[in-house]
Design a protein around this motif. Structure first.
Motif, PDB file in Angstrom:
ATOM      1  N   SER A  66       0.848  -1.186   0.000  1.00 36.90           N
ATOM      2  CA  SER A  66       0.000   0.000   0.000  1.00 36.90           C
ATOM      3  C   SER A  66       0.889   1.244   0.000  1.00 36.90           C
ATOM      4  CB  SER A  66      -0.907   0.010   1.238  1.00 36.90           C
ATOM      5  OG  SER A  66      -1.640   1.214   1.329  1.00 36.90           O
ATOM      6  N   ALA A  67       0.488   2.246  -0.749  1.00 40.64           N
ATOM      7  CA  ALA A  67       1.205   3.521  -0.790  1.00 40.64           C
ATOM      8  C   ALA A  67       0.176   4.641  -0.748  1.00 40.64           C
ATOM      9  CB  ALA A  67       2.060   3.631  -2.053  1.00 40.64           C
ATOM     10  N   SER A  68       0.298   5.524   0.228  1.00 40.20           N
ATOM     11  CA  SER A  68      -0.698   6.577   0.394  1.00 40.20           C
ATOM     12  C   SER A  68      -0.038   7.840   0.943  1.00 40.20           C
ATOM     13  CB  SER A  68      -1.814   6.120   1.335  1.00 40.20           C
ATOM     14  OG  SER A  68      -1.281   5.794   2.620  1.00 40.20           O
ATOM     15  N   THR A  69      -0.770   8.936   0.888  1.00 39.92           N
ATOM     16  CA  THR A  69      -0.285  10.195   1.450  1.00 39.92           C
ATOM     17  C   THR A  69      -1.325  10.770   2.397  1.00 39.92           C
ATOM     18  OG1 THR A  69      -1.158  11.434  -0.439  1.00 39.92           O
ATOM     19  CG2 THR A  69       1.166  10.803  -0.516  1.00 39.92           C
ATOM     20  N   GLY A  97       0.665  -3.913   6.994  1.00 42.18           N
ATOM     21  CA  GLY A  97       1.724  -4.741   6.451  1.00 42.18           C
ATOM     22  C   GLY A  97       2.663  -5.250   7.521  1.00 42.18           C
ATOM     23  N   GLU A  98       3.695  -5.970   7.081  1.00 40.70           N
ATOM     24  CA  GLU A  98       4.699  -6.493   8.014  1.00 40.70           C
ATOM     25  C   GLU A  98       5.642  -5.395   8.496  1.00 40.70           C
ATOM     26  OE1 GLU A  98       6.331 -10.389   6.487  1.00 40.70           O
ATOM     27  OE2 GLU A  98       5.024  -9.832   4.814  1.00 40.70           O
ATOM     28  N   ALA A  99       5.730  -4.338   7.743  1.00 38.42           N
ATOM     29  CA  ALA A  99       6.543  -3.172   8.100  1.00 38.42           C
ATOM     30  C   ALA A  99       5.932  -1.962   7.408  1.00 38.42           C
ATOM     31  CB  ALA A  99       8.000  -3.361   7.665  1.00 38.42           C
ATOM     32  N   ALA A 100       6.300  -0.786   7.881  1.00 36.26           N
ATOM     33  CA  ALA A 100       5.791   0.438   7.272  1.00 36.26           C
ATOM     34  C   ALA A 100       6.867   1.510   7.307  1.00 36.26           C
ATOM     35  CB  ALA A 100       4.536   0.917   7.995  1.00 36.26           C
TER      36      ALA A 100
END
Length: 212
Positions: A66-69, A97-100
């Motif tokens: 996932s990619a968001s602003t 997720g597993e990391a961010a």
């Protein structure tokens, strides 16, 4: 040409940044300033670049799930497999997720020849660029500069580059549930397991790490 919304976003950049007090942030119990003090670091220790590489090696090969602003332009990437996680104080189980990775305010995506888009691009360009990131996997995680900025290189040669343009420390954080968080304090990399201490309902990575 810039829309009114984009102008407002830029205005928030300029007026919402407070000077970072590196002496205060180095004290026990104070976490990354960009997360508003809602978390307390446990066993906060400085990291050498070699240790940083070893600690982040397990993230290589993970997809950008996932990619968001945010409204202020900050970038948030979820890596690995998404799963619904029960967080303290939350009424639902958000997909995480597993990391961010959080890059606040200023960042850019680039390849070897040019900047593709960034925090000051138009909303349309950012939306299109973020959709493209979600087709890629992590190939490299590194830092650049005497005061470390974070570089996330993805498949296809696209690199996400944080660069904080205000006073204080860079505003980026690499977060995991069980392996702790990495950020910059007083100009150097640090690592700690994190405990949420705020009464504000948790929304992201608020679980007590399993190793605590």
């Amino acid at each position: 040409y810039r829309s009114d919304h984009e102008g407002e976003r830029r205005s928030r950049h300029l007026h919402s940044v407070e000077p970072l007090d590196s002496a205060a942030s180095a004290q026990p119990g104070v976490g990354p300033k960009c997360l508003n003090g809602d978390y307390m670091p446990i066993n906060c220790t400085p990291l050498s670049m070699s240790v940083f590489k070893r600690m982040t090696h397990w993230l290589l090969g993970m997809p950008v799930a996932s990619a968001s602003t945010k409204k202020d332009g900050s970038l948030f990437l979820e890596l690995g497999e998404l799963d619904r996680v029960l967080l303290s104080g939350a009424s639902s189980r958000p997909l995480m997720g597993e990391a961010a990775i959080l890059m606040e305010w200023t960042w850019r995506a680039q390849n070897r020849r040019r900047i593709l888009f960034g925090s000051e691009s138009s909303d349309r360009q950012i939306k299109k660029g973020l959709a493209d990131l979600q087709k890629r996997t992590v190939t490299s995680i590194s830092c650049a500069g005497e005061i470390p900025e974070l570089l996330i290189t993805l498949s296809g040669g696209v690199t996400i580059h944080s660069f904080f343009a205000f006073q204080g420390n860079p505003h980026w954080v690499l977060m995991t549930h069980e392996k702790g968080w990495i950020w910059v304090n007083d100009g150097r990399l640090v690592h700690a397991l994190m405990l949420r201490i705020s009464a504000i309902p948790a929304t992201r990575f608020g679980r007590l790490p399993a190793t605590v």
